[in-house]
Design a protein around this motif. Structure first.
Motif, PDB file in Angstrom:
ATOM      1  N   ASP A 163     102.054 -71.001  62.803  1.00 27.31           N
ATOM      2  CA  ASP A 163     102.584 -70.199  61.307  1.00 27.31           C
ATOM      3  C   ASP A 163     101.666 -70.856  60.290  1.00 27.31           C
ATOM      4  N   THR A 164     101.544 -71.954  60.305  1.00 25.27           N
ATOM      5  CA  THR A 164     100.768 -73.135  59.028  1.00 25.27           C
ATOM      6  C   THR A 164      99.825 -73.874  59.934  1.00 25.27           C
ATOM      7  N   VAL A 165      98.520 -73.538  59.261  1.00 23.89           N
ATOM      8  CA  VAL A 165      97.468 -73.995  59.586  1.00 23.89           C
ATOM      9  C   VAL A 165      96.634 -74.679  58.490  1.00 23.89           C
ATOM     10  N   SER A 166      96.267 -76.078  58.316  1.00 23.82           N
ATOM     11  CA  SER A 166      95.676 -76.522  57.396  1.00 23.82           C
ATOM     12  C   SER A 166      93.922 -76.761  57.688  1.00 23.82           C
ATOM     13  N   ASN A 167      93.293 -76.634  56.514  1.00 17.83           N
ATOM     14  CA  ASN A 167      91.788 -76.924  56.938  1.00 17.83           C
ATOM     15  C   ASN A 167      91.480 -78.326  57.647  1.00 17.83           C
ATOM     16  N   ALA A 168      92.445 -79.168  57.564  1.00 22.17           N
ATOM     17  CA  ALA A 168      91.997 -80.366  58.422  1.00 22.17           C
ATOM     18  C   ALA A 168      92.519 -80.240  59.765  1.00 22.17           C
ATOM     19  N   ASP A 169      93.324 -79.144  60.022  1.00 19.48           N
ATOM     20  CA  ASP A 169      93.665 -79.062  61.539  1.00 19.48           C
ATOM     21  C   ASP A 169      92.274 -78.212  62.080  1.00 19.48           C
ATOM     22  N   TRP A 170      91.535 -77.324  61.402  1.00 16.94           N
ATOM     23  CA  TRP A 170      90.354 -76.815  61.984  1.00 16.94           C
ATOM     24  C   TRP A 170      89.179 -77.944  62.060  1.00 16.94           C
ATOM     25  N   VAL A 171      89.373 -78.636  61.107  1.00 25.72           N
ATOM     26  CA  VAL A 171      88.240 -79.827  61.106  1.00 25.72           C
ATOM     27  C   VAL A 171      88.529 -80.714  62.478  1.00 25.72           C
ATOM     28  N   ALA A 172      89.748 -81.075  62.633  1.00 26.45           N
ATOM     29  CA  ALA A 172      89.974 -81.836  63.894  1.00 26.45           C
ATOM     30  C   ALA A 172      89.943 -81.057  65.144  1.00 26.45           C
ATOM     31  N   ALA A 173      90.132 -79.658  65.352  1.00 25.58           N
ATOM     32  CA  ALA A 173      89.722 -79.070  66.515  1.00 25.58           C
ATOM     33  C   ALA A 173      88.217 -78.896  66.821  1.00 25.58           C
ATOM     34  N   ARG A 174      87.489 -79.046  65.844  1.00 31.03           N
ATOM     35  CA  ARG A 174      85.959 -78.963  65.860  1.00 31.03           C
ATOM     36  C   ARG A 174      85.351 -80.238  66.404  1.00 31.03           C
ATOM     37  N   GLN A 175      86.175 -81.468  66.331  1.00 31.74           N
ATOM     38  CA  GLN A 175      85.506 -82.720  66.710  1.00 31.74           C
ATOM     39  C   GLN A 175      85.149 -82.897  68.220  1.00 31.74           C
ATOM     40  N   PRO A 176      85.819 -82.207  68.847  1.00 34.57           N
ATOM     41  CA  PRO A 176      85.307 -82.437  70.358  1.00 34.57           C
ATOM     42  C   PRO A 176      83.863 -81.359  70.536  1.00 34.57           C
ATOM     43  N   ILE A 177      83.896 -80.349  69.654  1.00 28.17           N
ATOM     44  CA  ILE A 177      82.709 -79.751  69.947  1.00 28.17           C
ATOM     45  C   ILE A 177      81.319 -80.417  69.351  1.00 28.17           C
ATOM     46  N   ILE A 178      81.793 -80.908  68.218  1.00 32.66           N
ATOM     47  CA  ILE A 178      80.730 -81.733  67.606  1.00 32.66           C
ATOM     48  C   ILE A 178      80.273 -82.871  68.546  1.00 32.66           C
ATOM     49  N   LEU A 179      81.214 -83.494  69.105  1.00 37.24           N
ATOM     50  CA  LEU A 179      81.055 -84.714  70.180  1.00 37.24           C
ATOM     51  C   LEU A 179      80.018 -84.360  71.196  1.00 37.24           C
ATOM     52  N   ALA A 180      80.217 -83.066  71.659  1.00 36.17           N
ATOM     53  CA  ALA A 180      79.547 -82.263  73.030  1.00 36.17           C
ATOM     54  C   ALA A 180      78.112 -82.297  72.527  1.00 36.17           C
ATOM     55  N   ASN A 181      78.123 -81.673  71.294  1.00 33.06           N
ATOM     56  CA  ASN A 181      76.562 -81.125  70.719  1.00 33.06           C
ATOM     57  C   ASN A 181      75.987 -82.659  70.418  1.00 33.06           C
ATOM     58  N   ASN A 182      76.527 -83.496  69.917  1.00 28.60           N
ATOM     59  CA  ASN A 182      75.595 -84.943  69.684  1.00 28.60           C
ATOM     60  C   ASN A 182      75.410 -85.530  71.150  1.00 28.60           C
ATOM     61  N   THR A 183      76.168 -85.304  72.071  1.00 29.76           N
ATOM     62  CA  THR A 183      76.021 -85.818  73.573  1.00 29.76           C
ATOM     63  C   THR A 183      74.777 -85.083  74.114  1.00 29.76           C
ATOM     64  N   ASP A 184      74.774 -83.876  73.914  1.00 28.24           N
ATOM     65  CA  ASP A 184      73.622 -82.824  74.523  1.00 28.24           C
ATOM     66  C   ASP A 184      73.027 -82.082  73.578  1.00 28.24           C
ATOM     67  N   PRO A 185      72.139 -82.253  72.564  1.00 26.56           N
ATOM     68  CA  PRO A 185      71.815 -81.342  71.866  1.00 26.56           C
ATOM     69  C   PRO A 185      70.927 -80.260  72.185  1.00 26.56           C
ATOM     70  N   ASP A 186      70.370 -80.273  73.344  1.00 25.24           N
ATOM     71  CA  ASP A 186      69.805 -79.011  74.169  1.00 25.24           C
ATOM     72  C   ASP A 186      70.796 -78.076  75.031  1.00 25.24           C
ATOM     73  N   ASP A 187      72.251 -78.419  74.834  1.00 22.55           N
ATOM     74  CA  ASP A 187      72.909 -77.390  75.502  1.00 22.55           C
ATOM     75  C   ASP A 187      73.500 -76.518  74.384  1.00 22.55           C
ATOM     76  N   PRO A 188      73.188 -75.283  74.682  1.00 23.97           N
ATOM     77  CA  PRO A 188      73.372 -73.957  73.526  1.00 23.97           C
ATOM     78  C   PRO A 188      74.881 -73.862  73.431  1.00 23.97           C
ATOM     79  N   VAL A 189      75.781 -74.056  74.443  1.00 21.69           N
ATOM     80  CA  VAL A 189      77.193 -73.865  74.354  1.00 21.69           C
ATOM     81  C   VAL A 189      77.906 -74.567  73.139  1.00 21.69           C
ATOM     82  N   PRO A 190      77.898 -75.841  72.748  1.00 22.44           N
ATOM     83  CA  PRO A 190      78.446 -76.209  71.751  1.00 22.44           C
ATOM     84  C   PRO A 190      77.849 -75.881  70.448  1.00 22.44           C
ATOM     85  N   LEU A 191      76.856 -75.429  70.381  1.00 18.34           N
ATOM     86  CA  LEU A 191      76.193 -74.910  69.212  1.00 18.34           C
ATOM     87  C   LEU A 191      76.628 -73.282  68.776  1.00 18.34           C
TER      88      LEU A 191
END
Length: 514
Positions: free
Chosen positions: A385-413
């Motif tokens: 019911d209630t979602v903050s911007n911080a929640d969205w930032v936290a949810a994106r962190q694993p995706i950002i880590l995946a991109n940093n791990t393999d910058p040539d993988d199109p999926v995290p982008l």
């Protein structure tokens, strides 16, 4: 339904038995990752031939070489029937191989069964056909009519090499002879203006592929037709009506039909290169570790599964593997992915989350597991019911880590860009830039292409957006998605009053002999 499921699982069990008798090998080349249970010598020879075929396409179609950051994965299963079952989920399919242009990693499936036509083996022709589809999708940005997409793939499917490594291109498609000679022929006008799905029977489809190959061969090699194919493709990409473009380029279509029939009766020309085509880079063949060897067939099953019941059965088999290989991050990830892909109504979300957490506990930087974790967290936000911007930032962190791990993988982008759409906000410039990079790494993916087309349209670049969407709309394997996106882009253009911008689209892939 239950009987069909039992039959499918029996075939899977047969594959499991085969897998126990021979370990999977992996071959790595500049452009491919190839898995096979054949001997090392056989796999190396196959990998070299496939890499030489890629080099041939690049020479003839003027595409620069070099090591691909996002290579195509190929699975070689024992029999043509195995490939057909993977493609359809049913036994008895006539499909001998297939290609999936998937953002998660495009892959092709062929087989090792020795079925000889006059000319090269059926397995080689099937794989060369499918790889040519991949090559066209990845390197040519123009929209091509359905008949040419299939005719182009058929034209190159018959390629072979001499003992010295010289290419032979344009060899006859002998396996299409029955359809071309004995079956009722499809008029050229129908070939040019109808899609393959309108050819309802298998016999008509065989004739369609044969006629598409023959017309492609004639337009490439008949001196009186030089330049007509390029003019035709250019006109289509300028937005001209298909029939008008065909008549303007080829002349009277009835006369073209007569010429094509006469061409069928002529000895066909094919070209042999003056020099051998070298195999670029190196080919390495390795034996898979035990856990990866046990997992591989189920990963292929999971990626090929189209129905929930089949996917659930694969999930159950993956669950059994965790008992033996509990320290394998790859197996825990595949289990999580299979469970999650069952969808909201059938998945056990807690079990999927537990499996992905175990994968990341073993390998914290596992790229796909991090993307899946981000996907799960974003999904959960949509049910709160209630979602903050911080929640969205936290949810994106694993995706950002995946991109940093393999910058040539199109999926995290792609996932990073998509997360803003799911949040209901306009993606920032950095996300759009990432999407552009994802599209550059995997332009064969319809998902990436459509997302980027819509992003361009939102930015007012309607001409480029339309060209990107046309590639999907013209694809003979598209189910109408591309046409809907084209309509959406046109509606956006009308609402904005814009006329569009952008550079000209590439022309048809001109063969070196034209």
């Amino acid at each position: 339904m239950r009987k069909a499921t039992i039959a499918v699982m029996a075939l899977i069990a047969a594959m499991t038995t085969t897998g126990a008798e021979a370990k999977w090998l992996r071959a790595d080349t500049d452009n491919f990752i190839i898995y096979s249970e054949s001997s090392e010598r056989s796999l190396r020879s196959f990998a070299e031939k496939l890499q030489r075929f890629d080099a041939t396409l690049r020479v003839r179609l003027r595409i620069p070489g070099g090591k691909e950051p996002n290579r195509l994965t190929i699975y070689l299963v024992p029999r043509a029937a195995d490939a057909g079952r993977l493609a359809t989920g049913e036994s008895g399919s006539s499909i001998a191989g297939f290609y999936s242009a998937d953002l998660d990693g495009s892959f092709a499936v062929s087989h090792r069964e020795v079925i000889e036509f006059k000319g090269t083996s059926a397995a080689q022709q099937t794989l060369f056909h499918e790889y040519t589809h991949h090559f066209m999708k990845r390197y040519f940005g123009a929209a091509f009519p359905a008949w040419f997409i299939e005719g182009f793939a058929e034209f190159y499917s018959t390629a072979d090499f001499t003992g010295k490594g010289q290419y032979q291109v344009g060899r006859p498609a002998y396996f299409r002879a029955h359809g071309l000679i004995n079956m009722p022929r499809i008029p050229v006008a129908d070939l040019l203006l109808k899609k393959p799905r309108e050819m309802r029977s298998s016999g008509q489809m065989d004739v369609y592929y044969g006629r598409a190959w023959l017309l492609t061969h004639m337009l490439y090699y008949h001196p009186d037709r030089a330049g007509q194919l390029t003019a035709y493709i250019d006109a289509i990409n300028r937005g001209e009506d298909g029939e008008k473009a065909a008549v303007a380029a080829f002349g009277d279509l009835v006369a073209l039909d007569r010429d094509l029939q006469r061409y069928l009766g002529r000895p066909l020309t094919f070209m042999t290169s003056a020099e051998p085509i070298p195999v670029p880079g190196t080919v390495t063949v390795t034996v898979l570790p035990n856990a990866e060897d046990a997992l591989l067939q189920w990963r292929l099953e999971r990626r090929s599964a189209r129905g929930g019941e089949r996917l659930a059965e694969v999930r159950d088999e993956l669950r059994k593997l965790t008992a033996e290989y509990g320290d394998s991050a790859g197996i825990w990830y595949e289990l999580a992915r299979a469970e999650w892909d069952l969808g909201d109504e059938k998945r056990d979300a807690a079990a999927a989350r537990a499996a992905v957490d175990k994968a990341l506990a073993i390998e914290p930087k596992h790229v796909r597991a991090n993307i899946l974790l981000g996907e799960m967290m974003i999904h959960d936000l949509g049910h709160r019911d209630t979602v903050s911007n911080a929640d969205w930032v936290a949810a994106r962190q694993p995706i950002i880590l995946a991109n940093n791990t393999d910058p040539d993988d199109p999926v995290p982008l792609y996932a990073y860009y998509d997360s803003f759409l799911r949040q209901g906000i306009t993606p920032p410039k950095i996300a759009v830039t990432g999407l552009e990079r994802a599209f550059a790494l995997g332009p064969e993916s319809a998902d990436a292409r459509i997302a980027y087309a819509l992003a361009l349209a939102h930015d007012g670049d309607f001409d480029r957006a339309t060209r990107l969407a046309k590639v999907v709309a013209f694809d003979p394997h598209d189910g109408g998605q591309g046409e809907r996106i084209l309509a959406q882009i046109e509606s956006m253009r009308e609402r904005s009053g814009g006329t569009g911008k952008g550079a000209a689209a590439p022309v048809a892939p001109a063969d070196a002999d034209q």
